[in-house]
Design a protein around this motif. Structure first.
Motif, mmCIF file in Angstrom:
data_model
loop_
_atom_site.group_PDB
_atom_site.id
_atom_site.type_symbol
_atom_site.label_atom_id
_atom_site.label_comp_id
_atom_site.label_asym_id
_atom_site.label_seq_id
_atom_site.Cartn_x
_atom_site.Cartn_y
_atom_site.Cartn_z
ATOM 1 N N LEU A 22 0.817 -1.217 0.000
ATOM 2 C CA LEU A 22 0.000 0.000 0.000
ATOM 3 C C LEU A 22 0.849 1.264 0.000
ATOM 4 C CD1 LEU A 22 -2.757 -1.079 2.567
ATOM 5 C CD2 LEU A 22 -2.929 -1.012 0.071
ATOM 6 N N MET A 23 2.025 1.219 0.614
ATOM 7 C CA MET A 23 2.871 2.399 0.710
ATOM 8 C C MET A 23 3.833 2.537 -0.465
ATOM 9 S SD MET A 23 1.735 3.841 3.375
ATOM 10 C CE MET A 23 2.959 5.127 3.557
ATOM 11 N N ASP A 24 3.804 1.572 -1.363
ATOM 12 C CA ASP A 24 4.669 1.628 -2.539
ATOM 13 C C ASP A 24 3.843 2.099 -3.737
ATOM 14 O OD1 ASP A 24 6.132 0.844 -4.959
ATOM 15 O OD2 ASP A 24 7.488 -0.187 -3.572
ATOM 16 N N ARG A 25 4.099 3.318 -4.188
ATOM 17 C CA ARG A 25 3.277 3.896 -5.258
ATOM 18 C C ARG A 25 3.392 3.113 -6.564
ATOM 19 N NH1 ARG A 25 3.581 10.463 -5.098
ATOM 20 N NH2 ARG A 25 3.210 10.755 -2.860
ATOM 21 N N ASP A 26 4.585 2.685 -6.891
ATOM 22 C CA ASP A 26 4.770 1.982 -8.157
ATOM 23 C C ASP A 26 3.994 0.663 -8.165
ATOM 24 O OD1 ASP A 26 6.416 3.972 -9.115
ATOM 25 O OD2 ASP A 26 8.255 3.033 -8.363
ATOM 26 N N ILE A 31 -0.854 -2.388 -9.876
ATOM 27 C CA ILE A 31 -2.031 -3.196 -9.527
ATOM 28 C C ILE A 31 -3.300 -2.577 -10.093
ATOM 29 C CG2 ILE A 31 -3.470 -3.965 -7.606
ATOM 30 C CD1 ILE A 31 -0.880 -4.241 -5.973
ATOM 31 N N VAL A 32 -3.431 -1.252 -9.916
ATOM 32 C CA VAL A 32 -4.625 -0.571 -10.436
ATOM 33 C C VAL A 32 -4.658 -0.650 -11.954
ATOM 34 C CG1 VAL A 32 -5.747 1.671 -10.665
ATOM 35 C CG2 VAL A 32 -4.830 0.968 -8.455
ATOM 36 N N ALA A 34 -3.385 -2.984 -13.876
ATOM 37 C CA ALA A 34 -3.742 -4.343 -14.281
ATOM 38 C C ALA A 34 -5.232 -4.587 -14.100
ATOM 39 C CB ALA A 34 -2.939 -5.349 -13.459
ATOM 40 N N HIS A 35 -5.803 -4.031 -13.030
ATOM 41 C CA HIS A 35 -7.230 -4.190 -12.785
ATOM 42 C C HIS A 35 -8.048 -3.480 -13.855
ATOM 43 C CE1 HIS A 35 -11.024 -4.535 -10.688
ATOM 44 N NE2 HIS A 35 -11.148 -3.213 -10.691
ATOM 45 N N GLU A 36 -7.655 -2.255 -14.215
ATOM 46 C CA GLU A 36 -8.402 -1.501 -15.226
ATOM 47 C C GLU A 36 -8.307 -2.183 -16.592
ATOM 48 O OE1 GLU A 36 -6.802 2.417 -15.048
ATOM 49 O OE2 GLU A 36 -8.121 3.047 -13.406
ATOM 50 N N ASP A 37 -7.147 -2.786 -16.892
ATOM 51 C CA ASP A 37 -7.021 -3.496 -18.162
ATOM 52 C C ASP A 37 -7.937 -4.719 -18.190
ATOM 53 O OD1 ASP A 37 -5.144 -1.682 -18.944
ATOM 54 O OD2 ASP A 37 -3.404 -2.920 -18.401
ATOM 55 N N GLY A 38 -8.144 -5.310 -17.024
ATOM 56 C CA GLY A 38 -8.959 -6.513 -16.963
ATOM 57 C C GLY A 38 -10.437 -6.261 -17.093
ATOM 58 N N VAL A 39 -10.911 -5.083 -16.650
ATOM 59 C CA VAL A 39 -12.357 -4.830 -16.678
ATOM 60 C C VAL A 39 -12.829 -4.336 -18.034
ATOM 61 C CG1 VAL A 39 -12.429 -4.342 -14.209
ATOM 62 C CG2 VAL A 39 -12.057 -2.474 -15.822
ATOM 63 N N GLY A 40 -11.908 -3.941 -18.929
ATOM 64 C CA GLY A 40 -12.312 -3.524 -20.264
ATOM 65 C C GLY A 40 -12.467 -2.017 -20.365
ATOM 66 N N ALA A 41 -12.524 -1.540 -21.621
ATOM 67 C CA ALA A 41 -12.580 -0.105 -21.873
ATOM 68 C C ALA A 41 -13.939 0.503 -21.571
ATOM 69 C CB ALA A 41 -12.201 0.175 -23.336
ATOM 70 N N ASN A 42 -14.994 -0.301 -21.517
ATOM 71 C CA ASN A 42 -16.341 0.226 -21.309
ATOM 72 C C ASN A 42 -16.701 0.376 -19.831
ATOM 73 O OD1 ASN A 42 -16.810 0.304 -24.072
ATOM 74 N ND2 ASN A 42 -17.535 -1.820 -24.105
ATOM 75 N N VAL A 43 -15.801 -0.013 -18.938
ATOM 76 C CA VAL A 43 -16.069 0.060 -17.503
ATOM 77 C C VAL A 43 -15.090 1.050 -16.865
ATOM 78 C CG1 VAL A 43 -16.191 -1.214 -15.333
ATOM 79 C CG2 VAL A 43 -16.881 -2.319 -17.485
ATOM 80 N N ASP A 45 -13.501 2.370 -13.444
ATOM 81 C CA ASP A 45 -13.263 2.023 -12.046
ATOM 82 C C ASP A 45 -13.113 3.320 -11.238
ATOM 83 O OD1 ASP A 45 -12.518 1.103 -9.612
ATOM 84 O OD2 ASP A 45 -10.931 -0.233 -10.314
ATOM 85 N N ILE A 46 -14.169 3.674 -10.511
ATOM 86 C CA ILE A 46 -14.158 4.907 -9.740
ATOM 87 C C ILE A 46 -13.071 4.872 -8.674
ATOM 88 C CG2 ILE A 46 -15.515 6.429 -8.264
ATOM 89 C CD1 ILE A 46 -16.390 6.379 -11.147
ATOM 90 N N ARG A 47 -12.855 3.687 -8.094
ATOM 91 C CA ARG A 47 -11.836 3.594 -7.049
ATOM 92 C C ARG A 47 -10.449 3.919 -7.595
ATOM 93 N NH1 ARG A 47 -12.902 -2.325 -4.938
ATOM 94 N NH2 ARG A 47 -12.945 -2.566 -7.204
ATOM 95 N N GLY A 48 -10.163 3.427 -8.818
ATOM 96 C CA GLY A 48 -8.864 3.716 -9.423
ATOM 97 C C GLY A 48 -8.699 5.202 -9.708
#
Length: 230
Positions: A22-26, A31-32, A34-43, A45-48
């Motif tokens: 959590l304290m490592d920005r890189d 991680i974020v 990779a998650h955004e790539d996984g959910v697709g371009a049409n979704v 992610d507000i958290r990201g």
């Protein structure tokens, strides 16, 4: 190695202390991403997006924090310099020593290239005598030096500015910026001026604070009055 790519010891270490990630920005950015790539371009992610905004805000806070620390250090350094300068004012045992000290120790402590005490006299006419720490000038010279052609200039305020033509002769050397500290010697004496000059254009600027120089000017005035009364 396990199917996660981590050894059991590494996995357990991260479970015991997730702040290592959590304290490592890189790592968090990867991680974020990779998650955004996984959910697709049409979704979206507000958290990201929120984390990106918080990260930018943290960057601004860190920059502000560093600026505050730098300003505090500069103020502390300036205060120490003025304290040393005031102590130097108190050391001379004669007026001649006082004047000699201005061009030697005092100028070095203040880190200025010129340091001149300008005093008016009603008996002085023509051009001032230059080349020493004390310059006697005709009546009205101090007010003209302070105004430097500007209207409404406060006569009792410390002035920091680029070098002016009207003060160039008073410095006795070529300078790029100057500080003018008016010295009020009382109702029975003519005005005086403590003039500092620096070869650095940014050494004295109207954007800088004048509290420390005002304090030094008051100290200089009290010491000067003591010598004038003897």
């Amino acid at each position: 190695m396990t199917e996660t790519g981590l050894s059991p010891e590494q996995r357990q270490a991260l479970l015991d202390d997730p702040s290592a990630i959590l304290m490592d920005r890189d790592l968090m950015r990867a991680i974020v991403g990779a998650h955004e790539d996984g959910v697709g371009a049409n979704v979206i992610d507000i958290r990201g997006r929120a984390m990106t905004a918080l990260e930018a805000r943290l960057d601004r806070l860190e920059a502000a924090h560093e600026n505050v620390i730098a300003a505090a250090y500069e103020n502390q350094s300036g205060m120490n310099t003025i304290h040393r300068a005031v102590l130097s004012l108190l050391q001379p045992v004669s007026f001649d020593d006082f004047l000699d000290n201005m061009q030697a120790d005092l100028a070095d402590i203040l880190r200025v290239d010129t340091l001149v005490l300008v005093m008016e006299t009603a008996t002085k006419e023509g051009a001032p005598e230059l080349g020493g720490p004390l310059t006697m000038v005709p009546e009205g010279t101090v007010s003209r030096a302070i105004a430097a052609g500007r209207r409404g200039q406060q006569s009792g305020e410390v002035i920091l500015r680029r070098a002016t033509q009207i003060c160039s002769g008073l410095h006795g050397a070529e300078v790029a910026s100057e500080a003018l500290i008016p010295i009020d010697l009382g109702p029975t004496r003519m005005p005086a001026l403590l003039l500092m000059g620096s070869a650095e254009p940014g050494r004295f600027s109207a954007a800088h604070g004048t509290d420390l120089l005002r304090f030094f000017g008051q100290s200089f005035r009290l010491v000067l009055l003591r010598w004038l009364e003897e």
